[in-house]
Design an enzyme around this catalytic site. Structure first.
Site, PDB file in Angstrom:
ATOM      1  N   ALA A 109       1.431   7.780  -9.045  1.00  0.00           N
ATOM      2  CA  ALA A 109       1.093   8.168  -7.675  1.00  0.00           C
ATOM      3  C   ALA A 109       2.365   8.518  -6.943  1.00  0.00           C
ATOM      4  CB  ALA A 109       0.405   7.001  -6.959  1.00  0.00           C
ATOM      5  N   ALA A 167       0.831  -1.211   0.000  1.00  0.00           N
ATOM      6  CA  ALA A 167       0.000   0.000   0.000  1.00  0.00           C
ATOM      7  C   ALA A 167       0.855   1.246   0.000  1.00  0.00           C
ATOM      8  CB  ALA A 167      -0.924  -0.027   1.211  1.00  0.00           C
ATOM      9  N   GLY A 168       1.850   1.279  -0.895  1.00  0.00           N
ATOM     10  CA  GLY A 168       2.635   2.494  -1.090  1.00  0.00           C
ATOM     11  C   GLY A 168       1.836   3.470  -1.942  1.00  0.00           C
ATOM     12  N   ASN A 222      14.459   5.048 -16.854  1.00  0.00           N
ATOM     13  CA  ASN A 222      14.716   4.945 -15.411  1.00  0.00           C
ATOM     14  C   ASN A 222      16.187   4.720 -15.130  1.00  0.00           C
ATOM     15  OD1 ASN A 222      12.189   4.559 -13.351  1.00  0.00           O
ATOM     16  ND2 ASN A 222      11.621   4.188 -15.441  1.00  0.00           N
ATOM     17  N   ASN A 224      11.110   1.772 -18.964  1.00  0.00           N
ATOM     18  CA  ASN A 224      11.788   1.758 -17.666  1.00  0.00           C
ATOM     19  C   ASN A 224      13.265   1.376 -17.814  1.00  0.00           C
ATOM     20  OD1 ASN A 224       8.792   0.337 -16.269  1.00  0.00           O
ATOM     21  ND2 ASN A 224       9.438   2.460 -16.216  1.00  0.00           N
ATOM     22  N   SER A 278      10.964   7.437 -11.709  1.00  0.00           N
ATOM     23  CA  SER A 278      10.796   6.998 -10.311  1.00  0.00           C
ATOM     24  C   SER A 278      12.051   6.350  -9.742  1.00  0.00           C
ATOM     25  CB  SER A 278       9.609   6.039 -10.203  1.00  0.00           C
ATOM     26  OG  SER A 278       9.832   4.918 -11.034  1.00  0.00           O
ATOM     27  N   LYS A 302       6.494  -1.444 -21.897  1.00  0.00           N
ATOM     28  CA  LYS A 302       6.681  -0.546 -20.757  1.00  0.00           C
ATOM     29  C   LYS A 302       8.038  -0.803 -20.091  1.00  0.00           C
ATOM     30  CE  LYS A 302       4.640   1.791 -16.939  1.00  0.00           C
ATOM     31  NZ  LYS A 302       3.932   1.688 -15.672  1.00  0.00           N
TER      32      LYS A 302
END
Ligand code: NAD
Length: 313
Positions: free
Chosen positions: A131, A8-9, A195, A191, A261, A187
Site C-alpha cells: 500500500a 492507519a498509514g 531494504n 527486508n 519501502s 520476509k
C-alpha cells in the site's frame, strides 16, 4: 466483527477499507492529527486498482482513545518504532477478550506487545499486500496480496482460523500458518538485504543485483539471520533463502525496478526507518545468544548514521 486498526498509514488504510467493505465495524486509530481530521471530515479516500473510492470511516487520534471504544480484534499497523507508543495509548481498550494481530514487518514485536496483551490473545503474522500513502486521508492501493498468521502461544488454533475467515471474507486472502516464525524470518531476510542495502546504495533492487559484491553480501547477512533463527528453533537454510531473494527481487521485467519501502521512507521522505527490528533485531538477538553479527551491526549503524545525516523524523 468490531475491528480497530491501530496505525492507519498506508497498510492500515488498505485493511480498514477492505474490512469495512466486507461489513465489519472498523475504526481507525492513528497518531497523525491532520490525517485523522481529514478522514473524519472527508472519508478515507483511495485509488483502489484504478477506481476512486471514498469510505466513511471514523478515525481517532491515539491519545484521545478511551475505554468506550471496544473491539473483538485490534490489527496493529504502525511502523515498528511507533508500536510501543501506540499500545500504551490504546491500553484502555485492550480487555482480556481482545485479540491482537500484529502484521508489521520485522522480528521480535511480540516482546513489546506482551507488555500490554495477554500472550493467549496475541496473533503474529506477515503480509504480502502492499500500500502507498499519498497524503493525509488518501491511499494508493494496487495489486494483490496475502496474509499468513498464527497464534503466538502455539495452542488452540480456533481463534486464529476464525480471524483468517474474517480477513478472507474481505478478499484479504489470509491463511493459517503452522510455522509463522519461519515465514516472518524469511520476509525479514528480504527486508534485511533489499531494504537496507538499496537504502544505503540509493539504488533499486535490479541495480543492487548487478553489483559484483551483492551475492556475497546477501550470503553474509542471511547467514547471520539463519544462525540467530536456529536459537529460536527456526530452520532457515542460507543458500535456499538467498536464491529465493535473488530470484524474487532482481528481475528487471517485474519487481526489480522497485525501490524498497525503507529507501522511500529515508532517502525520499527523510522518515526514520524500521532498521532496529530488522538487521538491528539480529544484532540484539545475536548478543543474547552469543552469535557474532558483523554484517547486521554495520548495516544498522550505517542506516542510523544516514538517518542523522538526512535529519530523518
Ligand atoms: P506508514 O508509514 O504508511 O504509516 C505508519 C504510521 O506513520 C501511520 O500512523 C501514519 O499515519 C504515519 N505517517 C505516515 N506518513 C506520515 C507523514 N507524512 N507524517 C506523519 N505521520 C505519517 O506505514 P505502512 O507502510 O502502513 O507500514 C506499516 C507496517 O506494515 C510496517 O511495519 C511496514 O514495514 C509493514 N508493511 C508495509 C507494506 C507497504 O506496502 N506499505 C507492506 C508490507 C508490510
Amino acid at each position: 466483527m468490531k475491528i480497530i486498526i491501530a496505525g492507519a498509514g498506508a497498510m492500515g488504510m488498505r485493511f480498514g477499507l477492505m474490512l469495512h467493505e466486507a461489513n465489519n465495524e472498523v475504526v481507525l486509530v492513528d497518531g497523525w492529527k491532520e490525517h485523522v481530521d481529514t478522514i473524519n471530515a472527508h472519508g478515507l479516500k483511495a485509488n483502489f486498482n484504478g477506481e476512486e473510492k471514498t469510505v466513511p470511516l471514523k478515525a481517532y487520534l491515539k491519545d484521545e482513545v478511551d475505554a468506550s471504544l471496544r473491539a473483538d480484534l485490534i490489527i496493529l499497523f504502525t511502523k515498528a518504532m511507533q508500536l510501543d507508543g501506540m499500545l500504551k495509548s490504546i491500553q484502555s481498550v485492550i480487555t482480556p477478550e481482545t485479540n491482537v494481530l500484529c502484521l508489521l514487518n520485522g522480528i521480535g514485536h511480540e516482546e513489546i506487545i506482551e507488555k500490554y496483551v495477554k500472550r493467549e490473545r496475541i496473533l503474529i503474522g506477515n503480509t504480502m499486500w502492499t500500500a502507498g500513502m499519498e497524503g493525509p486521508g488518501r491511499a494508493k492501493l494496487f495489486g494483490n496480496g496475502s496474509i499468513a498468521l498464527q497464534e503466538l502461544h502455539g495452542g488452540d488454533a480456533t481463534v486464529a482460523k476464525d480471524i483468517c475467515k474474517v480477513l478472507s471474507d474481505a478478499q484479504l486472502n489470509a491463511e493459517y500458518s503452522e510455522n509463522i516464525r519461519f515465514a516472518i524470518y524469511k520476509k525479514a531476510c528480504v527486508n534485511g538485504t533489499m531494504n537496507s542495502l538499496c537504502t544505503l546504495l540509493e539504488c533499486n533492487m535490479a541495480q543492487l543485483g548487478e553489483t559484483a559484491t551483492a551475492h556475497d553480501m546477501l550470503m553474509g547477512i542471511v547467514s547471520e539471520f539463519s544462525k540467530v533463527a536456529k536459537h529460536e528453533n527456526v530452520d532457515l537454510p542460507v543458500e535456499e533463502t538467498v536464491n529465493y531473494i535473488e530470484t524474487a527481487c532482481y528481475n528487471r521485467e517485474t519487481i526489480g525496478l522497485h525501490y524498497p519501502s525503507m529507501h522511500q521512507d529515508l532517502v525520499k521522505n527523510h522518515r526514520l526507518t524500521e532498521i532496529d527490528c530488522i538487521n538491528g533485531a539480529i544484532v540484539s538477538k545475536g548478543q543474547k545468544y552469543g552469535v557474532p553479527t558483523p554484517y547486521c551491526q554495520l548495516i544498522t549503524q550505517l542506516i542510523h548514521a544516514k538517518e542523522v545525516v538526512l535529519e530523518a523524523k
